[in-house]
Design a protein around this motif. Structure first.
Motif, PDB file in Angstrom:
ATOM      1  N   LEU A  43       0.889  -1.247  -0.072  1.00  0.00           N
ATOM      2  CA  LEU A  43      -0.071  -0.116   0.123  1.00  0.00           C
ATOM      3  C   LEU A  43       0.786   1.231   0.050  1.00  0.00           C
ATOM      4  N   LEU A  44       1.770   1.349   0.875  1.00  0.00           N
ATOM      5  CA  LEU A  44       2.703   2.279   1.121  1.00  0.00           C
ATOM      6  C   LEU A  44       3.750   2.711  -0.282  1.00  0.00           C
ATOM      7  N   ILE A  45       3.969   1.684  -0.915  1.00  0.00           N
ATOM      8  CA  ILE A  45       4.848   1.763  -2.043  1.00  0.00           C
ATOM      9  C   ILE A  45       4.091   2.049  -3.343  1.00  0.00           C
ATOM     10  N   GLY A  46       2.774   1.913  -3.282  1.00  0.00           N
ATOM     11  CA  GLY A  46       1.869   1.978  -4.763  1.00  0.00           C
ATOM     12  C   GLY A  46       1.782   0.609  -5.533  1.00  0.00           C
ATOM     13  N   ALA A  47       2.210  -0.344  -4.869  1.00  0.00           N
ATOM     14  CA  ALA A  47       2.179  -1.743  -5.685  1.00  0.00           C
ATOM     15  C   ALA A  47       0.532  -2.301  -5.291  1.00  0.00           C
ATOM     16  N   THR A  48      -0.335  -1.867  -6.213  1.00  0.00           N
ATOM     17  CA  THR A  48      -1.645  -1.862  -6.437  1.00  0.00           C
ATOM     18  C   THR A  48      -1.782  -3.565  -6.259  1.00  0.00           C
ATOM     19  N   SER A  49      -1.493  -3.978  -7.209  1.00  0.00           N
ATOM     20  CA  SER A  49      -1.637  -5.710  -7.413  1.00  0.00           C
ATOM     21  C   SER A  49      -1.198  -6.324  -6.363  1.00  0.00           C
ATOM     22  N   GLY A  50      -0.122  -6.012  -5.721  1.00  0.00           N
ATOM     23  CA  GLY A  50       0.296  -6.802  -4.506  1.00  0.00           C
ATOM     24  C   GLY A  50      -0.449  -6.465  -3.165  1.00  0.00           C
TER      25      GLY A  50
END
Length: 168
Positions: A43-50
């Motif tokens: 969430l905090l790094i913007g990795a939406t799929s993960g």
């Protein structure tokens, strides 16, 4: 170092500990703590799929933790249903072809978890974590890369450590 990466490192530590447990229930419990950390990390790094797929993983872990109490959770169809949900959520969170790495890996991992065999799960993690490692590379998720590397190494150690022992 950002707070997002710190959560990735914390997830890595918990994942390492999970593969050193001896029972399926303990493995799922410790992995769930790791999944909460990795959800926050993505969430905090913007990795939406993960991020979105790991929310489904947390639900999946809940199902497998209570599969001895709810009859349907033990049914083979349940694992395939969860894998299908994983695929649907993966499609909704699509970030391009790189998303296929984590979508396929987590779908496969979901099915292997249903076999309730830690050694088989550890062996599958070597493949699926390698795919997620690549996803993390493309997402510049340093904590995630360390997490998956430790998962691979821990799985290898667990395979060796518990070889020939009966599951509890």
């Amino acid at each position: 170092m950002t707070i997002g990466q710190i959560f990735g490192y914390l997830a890595a530590l918990m994942m390492f500990l999970s593969y050193q447990t001896k029972t399926p229930k303990k493995l799922i419990m410790v992995q769930s703590i790791s999944v909460v950390c990795i959800i926050t990390h993505y969430l905090l790094i913007g990795a939406t799929s993960g991020f979105m797929l790991n929310i489904v993983c947390l639900c999946r872990n809940f199902v497998y933790f209570f599969d001895d109490k709810v009859k349907f959770f033990k049914h083979p169809l349940c694992a395939y249903l969860m894998a299908a949900v994983m695929g649907a959520v993966g499609a909704l969170s699509w970030q391009g072809p790189v998303s296929l790495l984590i979508i396929v890996a987590l779908m496969v991992n979901t099915v292997f978890m249903s076999f309730n065999n830690n050694q088989l799960l550890r062996a599958s993690v070597i493949v699926t974590s390698s795919m997620i490692l690549l996803y993390n590379f493309f997402m510049t998720s340093y904590g995630g890369m360390i997490n998956e590397s430790i998962g691979i190494i821990s799985s290898i150690i667990g395979l060796y450590r518990y070889r020939g022992q009966k599951e509890e």
